[in-house]
Motif scaffolding. Structure first.
Motif, PDB file in Angstrom:
ATOM      1  N   ILE A 157      57.577 -73.853 -28.871  1.00  0.00           N
ATOM      2  CA  ILE A 157      56.888 -75.322 -28.955  1.00  0.00           C
ATOM      3  C   ILE A 157      57.615 -76.297 -27.877  1.00  0.00           C
ATOM      4  O   ILE A 157      58.783 -75.779 -27.516  1.00  0.00           O
ATOM      5  CB  ILE A 157      57.649 -75.831 -30.448  1.00  0.00           C
ATOM      6  CG1 ILE A 157      57.336 -77.395 -30.531  1.00  0.00           C
ATOM      7  CG2 ILE A 157      59.323 -75.913 -30.293  1.00  0.00           C
ATOM      8  CD1 ILE A 157      57.371 -77.693 -32.120  1.00  0.00           C
ATOM      9  N   ASN A 158      56.727 -77.025 -27.544  1.00  0.00           N
ATOM     10  CA  ASN A 158      57.202 -77.946 -26.398  1.00  0.00           C
ATOM     11  C   ASN A 158      56.296 -78.990 -26.244  1.00  0.00           C
ATOM     12  O   ASN A 158      55.069 -79.149 -27.101  1.00  0.00           O
ATOM     13  CB  ASN A 158      57.249 -77.219 -25.034  1.00  0.00           C
ATOM     14  CG  ASN A 158      58.450 -77.769 -24.018  1.00  0.00           C
ATOM     15  OD1 ASN A 158      57.950 -78.782 -23.316  1.00  0.00           O
ATOM     16  ND2 ASN A 158      59.509 -77.225 -24.011  1.00  0.00           N
ATOM     17  N   ASP A 159      56.442 -80.141 -25.323  1.00  0.00           N
ATOM     18  CA  ASP A 159      55.315 -81.051 -25.113  1.00  0.00           C
ATOM     19  C   ASP A 159      54.065 -80.763 -24.876  1.00  0.00           C
ATOM     20  O   ASP A 159      53.980 -79.876 -23.952  1.00  0.00           O
ATOM     21  CB  ASP A 159      56.276 -82.038 -24.227  1.00  0.00           C
ATOM     22  CG  ASP A 159      57.219 -82.665 -24.655  1.00  0.00           C
ATOM     23  OD1 ASP A 159      57.690 -82.425 -25.651  1.00  0.00           O
ATOM     24  OD2 ASP A 159      57.757 -83.663 -24.103  1.00  0.00           O
ATOM     25  N   ASN A 160      53.155 -81.369 -25.293  1.00  0.00           N
ATOM     26  CA  ASN A 160      51.841 -80.902 -24.984  1.00  0.00           C
ATOM     27  C   ASN A 160      51.494 -80.732 -23.571  1.00  0.00           C
ATOM     28  O   ASN A 160      50.665 -80.079 -23.260  1.00  0.00           O
ATOM     29  CB  ASN A 160      50.848 -81.656 -26.076  1.00  0.00           C
ATOM     30  CG  ASN A 160      50.829 -83.100 -25.841  1.00  0.00           C
ATOM     31  OD1 ASN A 160      51.485 -83.685 -25.073  1.00  0.00           O
ATOM     32  ND2 ASN A 160      49.738 -83.759 -26.325  1.00  0.00           N
ATOM     33  N   GLY A 161      51.529 -81.958 -22.887  1.00  0.00           N
ATOM     34  CA  GLY A 161      51.213 -82.049 -21.427  1.00  0.00           C
ATOM     35  C   GLY A 161      51.711 -80.910 -20.797  1.00  0.00           C
ATOM     36  O   GLY A 161      51.001 -80.519 -19.915  1.00  0.00           O
ATOM     37  N   VAL A 162      52.830 -80.474 -20.983  1.00  0.00           N
ATOM     38  CA  VAL A 162      53.268 -79.129 -20.230  1.00  0.00           C
ATOM     39  C   VAL A 162      52.587 -77.954 -20.872  1.00  0.00           C
ATOM     40  O   VAL A 162      52.229 -77.108 -19.879  1.00  0.00           O
ATOM     41  CB  VAL A 162      54.833 -78.949 -20.493  1.00  0.00           C
ATOM     42  CG1 VAL A 162      55.478 -77.727 -19.759  1.00  0.00           C
ATOM     43  CG2 VAL A 162      55.443 -80.090 -20.046  1.00  0.00           C
ATOM     44  N   LEU A 163      52.345 -77.801 -21.921  1.00  0.00           N
ATOM     45  CA  LEU A 163      51.776 -76.657 -22.394  1.00  0.00           C
ATOM     46  C   LEU A 163      50.112 -76.611 -21.877  1.00  0.00           C
ATOM     47  O   LEU A 163      49.775 -75.422 -21.742  1.00  0.00           O
ATOM     48  CB  LEU A 163      51.844 -76.513 -23.953  1.00  0.00           C
ATOM     49  CG  LEU A 163      53.427 -76.583 -24.392  1.00  0.00           C
ATOM     50  CD1 LEU A 163      53.342 -75.911 -26.144  1.00  0.00           C
ATOM     51  CD2 LEU A 163      54.078 -75.478 -23.622  1.00  0.00           C
TER      52      LEU A 163
END
Length: 272
Positions: free
Chosen positions: A202-208
């Motif tokens: 799980i992480n921020d959507n922009g990075v993923l």
């Protein structure tokens, strides 16, 4: 884009403590006054002729190394501020914990922190944030074709989290029965997904979304409506610099520069 100096990170607690003590004794001895373009306010910088930014690498596409320089959306946003102040940006790569606690800013390591950092009540106790400059939310990444499409589907499985982030907080609050595995940075986190060390992350959507664009064997399998907003942080009480950041970002949104940078760094992201 001009090359930028990236200063080495400070690794030992004793060194940071000593630096903090030194700054408390000699506060202001290395600062320089730079006139702001609005209202005649004076902005004090830790190094003459430079706007020093604390960040934590890598966090693509917000800040990451490309060859011998650091580039990214956050880098370009801060460059707008530096240009307005008629100085150059210098970047310090440092652990995220020291950024979000305010320790690095209080120690005089940098003027501001730009690290894809969500504004939260806890962080606002330690930092003064600019107005929001980016909307984000949490997302789940896994190998393409995997069955992990929610936190519930990961019960009894391993979920990678980046330490000290809002993603870690969200996973621990909402992932009943999920085993969280902590990683220091997002590069290690995503490698763990690729190698099967964890079942998902799980992480921020922009990075993923940016990572999936370049790694077709992975997929963003879920997004969680957390309503997060990023802010650029300054030392508590540094009102002049905070206002300058807000002024520059507002102008960039109005004249199209912000949209141009968004399209440059988030070509595969959903419309904001």
């Amino acid at each position: 884009m001009s090359a930028r100096t990236v200063l080495p990170l400070v690794k030992t607690v004793t060194t940071v403590t000593a630096l903090t003590a030194l700054v408390l004794v000699t506060t202001g001895c290395t600062s320089t006054k730079t006139a702001g373009s609005g209202g005649g306010s004076q902005i004090s910088l830790v190094t003459e002729g430079k706007l020093t930014t604390c960040t934590h690498l890598p966090y693509e596409p917000f800040q990451f190394r490309k060859g011998n320089e650091v580039v990214g959306f956050d880098v370009d946003i801060v460059d707008l501020v530096a240009k307005d102040l008629k100085v150059t940006q210098e970047i310090v790569d440092t652990p995220f914990e020291g950024i979000q606690t305010g320790e690095d800013l209080n120690a005089g390591k940098c003027d501001l922190a730009a690290a894809g950092m969500t504004i939260t009540p806890v962080r606002e106790q330690n930092l003064d944030f600019s107005g929001p400059y980016f909307d984000a939310t949490q997302a789940l990444i896994a190998k393409k074709g995997s069955p992990y499409i929610s936190l519930a589907s990961l019960k009894g499985k391993k979920l990678g989290v980046q330490q000290g982030t809002t993603g870690e907080t969200y996973a621990k609050k909402n992932g009943a029965g999920v085993e969280t595995v902590q990683f220091e940075d997002v590069a290690l986190l995503l490698t763990a997904v690729k190698t099967g060390q964890v079942d998902a992350a799980i992480n921020d959507n922009g990075v993923l979304f940016e990572y999936v664009r370049k790694n077709a064997d992975t997929a963003v399998t879920a997004e969680f409506d957390t309503g997060e907003k990023y802010g650029i942080a300054v030392r508590t009480g540094n009102t002049a610099l905070r206002k300058k950041i807000d002024e520059v970002v507002k102008a960039a949104r109005a004249d199209g520069r912000y949209d141009a940078l968004y399209k440059k760094w988030f070509p595969a992201a959903p419309k904001k």
